[in-house]
Design a protein around this motif. Structure first.
Motif: not given
Length: 352
Positions: A1-2, A4, A19, A23, A27-30
């Motif tokens: 993952m790049k 949060r 989102r 993703e 990337y991690d969409v927190a």
């Protein structure tokens, strides 16, 4: 993952679209929030790497007001994503120093590029600040070391001056002494003081302390003592062995021991003529060995080391104990040998 990412967008379809874009890019969409109040309530727990936030949101607080609060609570890049581009909105947004300002409708590439640039610039800024802090600390430490070295040089200079003052006072007093025994007593103390003064004269700074080339020191000391006892033409002194660079805590006791040994030889060992003194220093595993020998008459039968001799013998034994060792003595008609193994001493700060 790049990284949060937290999305703050009151349009659910737009939020989900962002989102998917993020993703897909790794990337991690927190979390996704629809109001600034919800964001601020969960912000400390989520600890995002960046926030993508609309300006006009549900609730009483807009994105710009939320950004000001976020800035006070943590250092995180904020990207505005909004349909509003009026001068007033842009002015208010600019005051919060956003990492990017994207106008709707956006392209997928706008999101990816601006987010990547925001994270890169934020990391670069942190690295610059870290480098600046380290540079500031290093400069402070450098100044502090320079100040301490200056103070150390000043103290060193004052010690040398004070020692010379005492030596001069005693030397002047000796001129008025008529008793040979008292004269010899004072001259011995002047020689001991001179041996200490010569340590300070030959010391040089290194790594926050002062270091002595002890072999060179012994050569200077022996030359001085030979002249003082008027034996320069009769007795030779050889210094041999390994290089020995010692700190002041080690060199001073060793200097007093060596001065006492040389003085004793010059006064007692060569009554019938000339002779030779050999001083040898060897470096061992974690310690040093000093071997002192002369080819004089040896110790008298009624003299033993340390308790059966003079005050000088007891002083030598006490100084040897300070250096973590003791002196062994072998005496015969062919001379005397003093062997002393010692450890280099290091100053320990006693302030608690």
């Amino acid at each position: 993952m790049k990284g949060r990412v937290v999305i703050v967008e009151d349009e659910e379809l737009v939020a989900q679209d962002i989102r998917y874009i993020l993703e897909d890019a790794g990337y991690d969409v927190a979390a996704i929030f629809h109001s600034a109040e919800d964001l601020l309530e969960s912000l400390d727990k989520l600890k995002p790497d960046t926030i993508i936030m609309d300006i006009m949101l549900e609730g009483e607080m807009d994105g710009i007001d939320a950004a000001r609060i976020v800035r006070d609570r943590m250092d995180v890049p904020i990207i505005y994503l909004t349909a509003y581009s009026s001068d007033e909105i842009v002015r208010r947004a600019r005051e919060t120093e956003p990492s990017a300002y994207i106008i709707k409708p956006f392209h997928e590439r706008d999101i990816k590029v601006n987010l990547e640039m925001a994270l890169y610039k934020h990391e670069a800024k942190k690295n610059r600040l870290k480098l600046l802090r380290e540079r500031t600390i290093n400069e402070h430490l450098k100044r502090s070391i320079e100040e301490k070295e200056k103070l150390l040089r000043e103290l060193h200079h004052r010690v040398k001056n004070n020692l010379q003052l005492i030596i001069s006072l005693l030397s002047l007093q000796i001129m008025y002494i008529e008793d040979p025994a008292i004269d010899e007593f004072f001259r011995d103390y002047v020689n001991q003081l001179r041996s200490i003064a010569m340590i300070h004269e030959g010391a040089y700074p290194s790594s926050g302390t002062y270091i002595i080339d002890f072999n060179a020191y012994i050569r200077s000391l022996s030359s001085h003592l030979l002249n003082s006892h008027e034996k320069a033409s009769d007795v030779s002194v050889r210094v041999m062995g390994d290089p020995a660079e010692l700190n002041m805590d080690t060199a001073l006791p060793l200097a007093l021991i060596t001065a006492e040994l040389i003085s004793n030889s010059l006064k007692h060992a060569f009554r019938e003529g000339g002779g030779e003194i050999i001083i040898e220093i060897r470096r061992l595993n974690g310690r040093h060995r000093l071997i002192y020998r002369d080819n004089g008459s040896g110790l008298p039968e009624d003299v033993s080391f340390p308790d059966g001799g003079s005050f000088g013998f007891r002083m030598m034994e006490n100084l040897a104990g300070q250096l973590g060792g003791h002196i062994e003595v072998k005496s015969s008609d062919e001379g005397v040998v003093f062997t002393f193994e010692f450890f280099e001493q290091f100053y320990v700060d006693r302030i608690t």
